[in-house]
Design a protein around this motif. Structure first.
Motif, PDB file in Angstrom:
ATOM      1  N   ASP A 270       0.869  -1.160   0.000  1.00 45.87           N
ATOM      2  CA  ASP A 270       0.000   0.000   0.000  1.00 45.87           C
ATOM      3  C   ASP A 270       0.925   1.235   0.000  1.00 45.87           C
ATOM      4  O   ASP A 270       2.043   1.156   0.501  1.00 45.87           O
ATOM      5  CB  ASP A 270      -0.836  -0.090   1.285  1.00 45.87           C
ATOM      6  CG  ASP A 270      -1.652   1.142   1.541  1.00 45.87           C
ATOM      7  OD1 ASP A 270      -2.664   1.303   0.852  1.00 45.87           O
ATOM      8  OD2 ASP A 270      -1.280   1.928   2.430  1.00 45.87           O
ATOM      9  N   PRO A 271       0.499   2.381  -0.601  1.00 45.40           N
ATOM     10  CA  PRO A 271       1.428   3.522  -0.659  1.00 45.40           C
ATOM     11  C   PRO A 271       2.055   3.876   0.685  1.00 45.40           C
ATOM     12  O   PRO A 271       3.243   4.185   0.758  1.00 45.40           O
ATOM     13  CB  PRO A 271       0.547   4.659  -1.162  1.00 45.40           C
ATOM     14  CG  PRO A 271      -0.480   3.992  -1.987  1.00 45.40           C
ATOM     15  CD  PRO A 271      -0.730   2.657  -1.348  1.00 45.40           C
ATOM     16  N   TRP A 275       6.062   3.805   1.379  1.00 43.23           N
ATOM     17  CA  TRP A 275       6.870   4.951   1.810  1.00 43.23           C
ATOM     18  C   TRP A 275       7.472   4.736   3.184  1.00 43.23           C
ATOM     19  O   TRP A 275       8.550   5.265   3.486  1.00 43.23           O
ATOM     20  CB  TRP A 275       6.065   6.246   1.724  1.00 43.23           C
ATOM     21  CG  TRP A 275       6.056   6.730   0.311  1.00 43.23           C
ATOM     22  CD1 TRP A 275       5.113   6.478  -0.640  1.00 43.23           C
ATOM     23  CD2 TRP A 275       7.079   7.488  -0.346  1.00 43.23           C
ATOM     24  NE1 TRP A 275       5.484   7.032  -1.834  1.00 43.23           N
ATOM     25  CE2 TRP A 275       6.675   7.665  -1.690  1.00 43.23           C
ATOM     26  CE3 TRP A 275       8.295   8.038   0.069  1.00 43.23           C
ATOM     27  CZ2 TRP A 275       7.453   8.363  -2.612  1.00 43.23           C
ATOM     28  CZ3 TRP A 275       9.053   8.731  -0.853  1.00 43.23           C
ATOM     29  CH2 TRP A 275       8.647   8.891  -2.172  1.00 43.23           C
ATOM     30  N   VAL A 318       1.303  11.096   1.181  1.00 43.96           N
ATOM     31  CA  VAL A 318       0.544   9.865   0.957  1.00 43.96           C
ATOM     32  C   VAL A 318      -0.897  10.018   1.439  1.00 43.96           C
ATOM     33  O   VAL A 318      -1.835   9.594   0.780  1.00 43.96           O
ATOM     34  CB  VAL A 318       1.246   8.673   1.639  1.00 43.96           C
ATOM     35  CG1 VAL A 318       0.367   7.445   1.608  1.00 43.96           C
ATOM     36  CG2 VAL A 318       2.569   8.388   0.959  1.00 43.96           C
ATOM     37  N   LEU A 321      -2.359  12.967  -1.204  1.00 40.03           N
ATOM     38  CA  LEU A 321      -2.274  12.811  -2.658  1.00 40.03           C
ATOM     39  C   LEU A 321      -2.657  11.421  -3.145  1.00 40.03           C
ATOM     40  O   LEU A 321      -3.137  11.258  -4.250  1.00 40.03           O
ATOM     41  CB  LEU A 321      -0.850  13.111  -3.139  1.00 40.03           C
ATOM     42  CG  LEU A 321      -0.324  14.506  -2.855  1.00 40.03           C
ATOM     43  CD1 LEU A 321       1.112  14.620  -3.352  1.00 40.03           C
ATOM     44  CD2 LEU A 321      -1.192  15.537  -3.547  1.00 40.03           C
ATOM     45  N   MET A 322      -2.383  10.412  -2.338  1.00 44.12           N
ATOM     46  CA  MET A 322      -2.541   9.059  -2.866  1.00 44.12           C
ATOM     47  C   MET A 322      -3.704   8.360  -2.203  1.00 44.12           C
ATOM     48  O   MET A 322      -4.021   8.628  -1.054  1.00 44.12           O
ATOM     49  CB  MET A 322      -1.269   8.261  -2.608  1.00 44.12           C
ATOM     50  CG  MET A 322      -0.134   8.791  -3.428  1.00 44.12           C
ATOM     51  SD  MET A 322       1.373   7.929  -3.052  1.00 44.12           S
ATOM     52  CE  MET A 322       2.481   8.727  -4.184  1.00 44.12           C
ATOM     53  N   SER A 323      -4.320   7.454  -2.946  1.00 45.52           N
ATOM     54  CA  SER A 323      -5.410   6.714  -2.334  1.00 45.52           C
ATOM     55  C   SER A 323      -4.898   5.355  -1.920  1.00 45.52           C
ATOM     56  O   SER A 323      -4.106   4.733  -2.609  1.00 45.52           O
ATOM     57  CB  SER A 323      -6.563   6.560  -3.313  1.00 45.52           C
ATOM     58  OG  SER A 323      -6.188   5.675  -4.333  1.00 45.52           O
ATOM     59  N   GLY A 324      -5.301   4.941  -0.774  1.00 48.21           N
ATOM     60  CA  GLY A 324      -4.869   3.642  -0.278  1.00 48.21           C
ATOM     61  C   GLY A 324      -5.603   3.355   0.995  1.00 48.21           C
ATOM     62  O   GLY A 324      -6.520   4.078   1.389  1.00 48.21           O
ATOM     63  N   SER A 327      -5.837   6.130   3.855  1.00 47.03           N
ATOM     64  CA  SER A 327      -6.358   7.467   3.570  1.00 47.03           C
ATOM     65  C   SER A 327      -7.474   7.839   4.536  1.00 47.03           C
ATOM     66  O   SER A 327      -8.597   8.047   4.134  1.00 47.03           O
ATOM     67  CB  SER A 327      -6.885   7.528   2.146  1.00 47.03           C
ATOM     68  OG  SER A 327      -5.950   6.988   1.279  1.00 47.03           O
TER      69      SER A 327
ATOM     70  N   SER B  70       4.305   3.205  -5.583  1.00 44.70           N
ATOM     71  CA  SER B  70       3.298   3.999  -4.877  1.00 44.70           C
ATOM     72  C   SER B  70       2.659   5.024  -5.793  1.00 44.70           C
ATOM     73  O   SER B  70       1.630   5.599  -5.463  1.00 44.70           O
ATOM     74  CB  SER B  70       3.930   4.698  -3.674  1.00 44.70           C
ATOM     75  OG  SER B  70       4.770   5.742  -4.097  1.00 44.70           O
ATOM     76  N   VAL B  71       3.275   5.268  -6.951  1.00 39.71           N
ATOM     77  CA  VAL B  71       2.745   6.277  -7.869  1.00 39.71           C
ATOM     78  C   VAL B  71       1.723   5.648  -8.824  1.00 39.71           C
ATOM     79  O   VAL B  71       0.649   6.201  -9.048  1.00 39.71           O
ATOM     80  CB  VAL B  71       3.894   6.926  -8.663  1.00 39.71           C
ATOM     81  CG1 VAL B  71       3.344   7.890  -9.696  1.00 39.71           C
ATOM     82  CG2 VAL B  71       4.842   7.656  -7.720  1.00 39.71           C
TER      83      VAL B  71
END
Lengths: 332, 539
Positions: A270-271, A275, A318, A321-324, A327, B70-71
């Motif tokens: 997952d993002p 990270w 994260v 900006l990112m979906s996961g 969030s 992740s992108v």
């Protein structure tokens, strides 16, 4: 379960009060910093502290008398009194902030770590508390001028951009691993911020000392001479990172155990997990760099920055900006 | 004492006399050998690969290589998004060929971590053997001139030299130092667990890789949607999607089955968190194996059901409206609760119904809305995730569903190429819609469905043990200091003994000053006229 609105409001007031108090402390630290005489960037007699060894006699390292202070007021060096006042104000602000966090938790009867507002004020508290705890053992009053703006910046973001009303948690977060995983993560956030600040100050002091040795001027030398020696800053930065790396590892492991329980896999790229992994690799690289010829010193400090950048991105980038699966910042 | 000086002394001692407590910092990877043949080159390549510098570069590469994971959407976590991305962006094909949608299973990612682990093994295993010997070695003898060492105290003792050495040895032994006594000196060492921890950490990472490999080879993960009142038996054919490891044997699936009796979801009502989920529960009747007594169990988020080493997780939910289709004579040609796919947080759900038994064949597409609303911008949509005011909006199509030509079709997509549209209608529960040809479509009501993930990971215990070992090793290696202490005695004036106490550590920014001080004050007192009692406090 309902939300205790009186407690939630009290929590908010306490956080605002803490910010006001921290602002006063920051300016007091600034006054103190400006009044401090500072040190010579080039040691007066080269290798003075190693003289004993050079003479083949007895190694002597004298404790700086300043640190001991004195009972009579006249003995206080410039800037010392205001620094002491600033420390006391910082204690007050931290108590208020801790109260704010406590009542936030009480208002919903859970650990106050369910959204980005709550993580942020907890991280700010972690930074301030780490600073104060270190100050019990060492003289780090000079560091206050750099810690408090960081704390205020985080709190400012928290109450403006990240603020959400107190509320219950989504089911995935309702687990005691939340308390373990997130409290470890916020302590890491606080300590890694301090580590990055110390690495930055190390770079400033190192540049200033090198230029001073060559007789060149440096625009930040006024700042640098009020800081401890660069080697000392580097050492403090290293110790914070070395102490936090196992805790960060634990944070990831605790998260993995929780993920296994909630989603059926302990690691799913997952993002947020990705990270966290990148941050972990970054700090691992920092620790390895310090043991590698050609990478010690400045290069290692740059790696620490990159790792900290990844940490901050994992927190803000994260979530926003990112979906996961992570969030749940509470922002829409 | 400043750190530069300490460094200088350390380095000098480390290279010249071997007193340093750290492994030698040999880094000869930089220079390539000249004219030594294939074996020489291989040795050079191996040394390069196992050098710290290479490990550092590989660590960087690993971090950078993770970023695209992740992108870009990943097949492993979100295959639907990948399909969408490929449909939207023609350049996606190239990204796909580079493995950007499956970064963590791509060959280049594997290449980096395998090289890293080989480098790690090549570094750590020889170092473990070396450390095994070092752990049983004696501390190095005291250097001649202790005053050269970074931490040094000179004191006077009234006892004779031999007694001073005896009490020094006793002092150190009681603090668990490894002690060697010579004629006129004592040597002691402590903190071996630093290197032990370091090696344990790195070996644990290898074990962790093994755990991950075990899990991905011998494990499986499957997803299944179960409607209220329906059952699931844990066999391959019942899963909606199933991802087995390469070494997984489908016959080893645990033979349990369960019926979903009731699913319930609670949501926040009012306030800024309106509609946020608060509680999901799935009550099931479980039969652990054929013939076993059924038992009532509850599956919740964070509270998976564990059956024979397999775990059943509640991962999602939604609505399945019950639709009845009758032909113009009133005969039922279709009746089922149709799973509709949630599209947003308020469970606006898309539905597809295929009625192959109608003549001509009939297809329905549209929405199920738990709390129905219509506006000009969004069309029919739901305003709350709970079924407060449910409705369906359906379009009817007539013609050939295309089910007979053998091509596999998604149950969630209606192929309308050979069909004509009859019209659109909205229905509340119990309402019917009569089509132009006399067929009727009735929205009887709805049931909820829950989606479950069933998973087994035989490597997860190994991974957990490895992680705990890694963390323990890490803590030891970063928090323990390895250090050496020496005591040297010489007869002084008037029957006294001159005692030199010195210490050395190579651990970064650590100090043995306190321990040297403690030992010195235990053995004697400072000479009267000297200022040696000003104890060094480097911080």
């Amino acid at each position: 379960m309902t939300v205790n609105l009186a407690f939630a409001e009290l929590s908010r007031d306490l956080v605002y009060a803490a910010m006001a108090v921290y602002t006063i402390a920051m300016f007091t630290f600034a006054v103190s910093f400006a009044a401090t005489k500072g040190r010579d960037l080039v040691p007066a007699t080269a290798g003075a502290s190693g003289a004993g060894a050079a003479e083949g006699g007895v190694a002597v390292a004298t404790r700086t008398e300043v640190a001991l202070g004195g009972p009579d007021d006249g003995a206080l060096p410039p800037g010392r009194r205001s620094a002491n006042i600033a420390m006391a104000i910082t204690w007050l602000g931290t108590i208020l902030l801790a109260g704010g966090l406590l009542f936030r938790g009480l208002s919903v009867m859970r650990a106050p770590w369910g959204n980005m507002y709550e993580f942020s004020i907890t991280s700010a508290l972690a930074i301030a508390a780490t600073f104060l705890l270190i100050s019990l053992k060492r003289d780090v009053r000079w560091l206050g001028l750099f810690v408090l703006p960081t704390v205020l910046l985080i709190l400012g973001l928290a109450v403006t951009v990240l603020y959400v009303e107190a509320a219950q948690l989504v089911p995935a977060l309702r687990n005691y691993w939340l308390v373990i995983h997130v409290s470890a993560a916020t302590v890491c956030a606080g300590a890694f911020s301090l580590g990055a600040a110390l690495s930055a100050l190390f770079l400033v002091a190192d540049s200033a000392e090198k230029r001073a040795a060559e007789g060149r001027s440096y625009w930040l030398s006024g700042l640098a001479k009020r800081l401890p020696e660069s080697t000392k800053l580097d050492g403090m930065a290293y110790r914070i990172h070395a102490f936090m790396f196992p805790l960060w590892t634990f944070t990831i492991i605790a998260g993995a155990i929780w993920a296994e329980n909630a989603w059926g896999r302990y690691w799913g790229w997952d993002p947020k997990e990705t990270w966290a992994f990148i941050t972990w690799v970054g700090y691992a690289a920092y620790l390895h760099a310090r043991a590698t010829a050609g990478w010690k010193g400045r290069k290692a400090a740059y790696i620490a920055f990159v790792a900290y950048g990844c940490f901050v991105f994992n927190y803000f980038g994260v979530n926003i900006l990112m979906s996961g699966l992570h969030s749940y910042g509470g922002l829409r | 004492m400043s750190d530069q000086v300490e460094d200088a002394v350390r380095d000098a001692d480390g290279s010249a006399t071997g007193l340093s407590t750290a492994p030698l910092d040999v880094d000869d990877a930089g220079t390539a050998p000249v004219g030594i043949g294939v074996v020489g080159w291989l040795r050079w390549a191996w040394r390069s690969l196992t050098s710290m510098r290479t490990a550092l570069v590989l660590l960087f590469l690993l971090a950078v290589a993770s970023v695209p994971g992740s992108v870009f959407p990943q097949r492993g976590t979100d295959p639907v998004k990948v399909t969408q991305y490929l449909a939207d962006d023609p350049k996606g094909v190239w990204l796909d060929r580079l493995g950007m949608f499956d970064v963590f299973a791509s060959p280049w990612f594997a290449a980096i971590y395998l090289l890293l682990f080989i480098s790690l093994a090549g570094c750590v295993i020889p170092r473990s053997l070396q450390h095994w010997k070092a752990m049983r070695a004696r501390p190095p003898a005291a250097p001649r001139n202790l005053a050269r060492l970074p931490e040094h105290r000179r004191i006077e003792a009234s006892a004779p030299p031999a007694d001073v050495l005896t009490s020094a040895a006793a002092h150190l032994r009681s603090r668990r130092w490894r002690v060697d006594v010579a004629d006129d000196s004592v040597a002691a060492e402590k903190g071996y667990s630093r290197e032990t921890g370091n090696l344990v950490f790195h070996l644990a990472l290898l074990l962790l890789l093994l755990g991950v490999a075990l899990g991905s080879l011998g494990g499986f993960r499957g997803n299944v949607v179960v409607r209220e009142g329906s059952s699931f038996a844990n066999t391959l054919s019942q899963f909606d999607s199933f991802a087995p490891g390469r070494g997984f044997d489908p016959a080893s699936l645990s033979p349990f089955s369960f019926t979903l009796d009731d699913f319930s979801a609670q949501f926040e009502r009012g306030g800024s968190q309106n509609g946020a989920p608060r509680e999901f529960t799935a009550d099931v009747t479980l039969t652990r194996e054929p013939g076993a007594a059924p038992e009532k169990v509850r599956i919740e988020v964070n509270e998976p059901l564990v059956v024979n080493g397999e775990k059943v997780f509640l991962v999602g939910h939604g609505f399945a409206p019950t639709i009845t289709v009758k032909d113009k004579d009133g005969q039922i040609v279709f009746r089922d609760s149709v799973v509709c796919l949630p599209q947003d947080g308020n469970f606006t759900s898309t539905c597809v119904v295929k009625v192959p038994d109608a003549s001509p064949q009939l297809g329905l597409t549209g929405f199920f809305l738990p709390t129905a609303a219509v506006d000009d911008v969004r069309g029919p949509h739901s305003t709350f995730p709970a079924a407060d005011d449910p409705a369906v909006f359906l379009s009817a199509w007539e013609g050939d569903l295309g089910l007979d030509d053998g091509r596999p079709q998604s149950v969630f997509k209606l192929e309308t190429a050979k069909m004509t549209r009859l019209g659109i209608d909205a229905m509340r529960p119990g309402e019917s819609w009569t089509l132009p040809d006399g067929q009727t479509v009735t929205f009887d009501g709805y049931v909820e469905f829950a989606s479950f993930a069933v998973a087994r990971d035989p490597g997860k215990e190994v991974a957990l043990v490895a992680s705990i070992a890694a963390m323990a090793g890490l803590a030891l290696s970063l928090l323990v200091r390895r250090r050496r202490v020496w005591v040297r005695v010489a007869p002084g004036a008037a029957g006294t003994t001159v005692v030199d106490v010195a210490g050395l550590t190579r651990s970064e920014h650590a100090s043995v000053a306190d321990e040297v001080d403690e030992l010195a004050s235990a053995l004697g007192s400072p000479p009267a006229q000297s200022s040696t009692h000003e104890q060094g406090a480097s911080e």
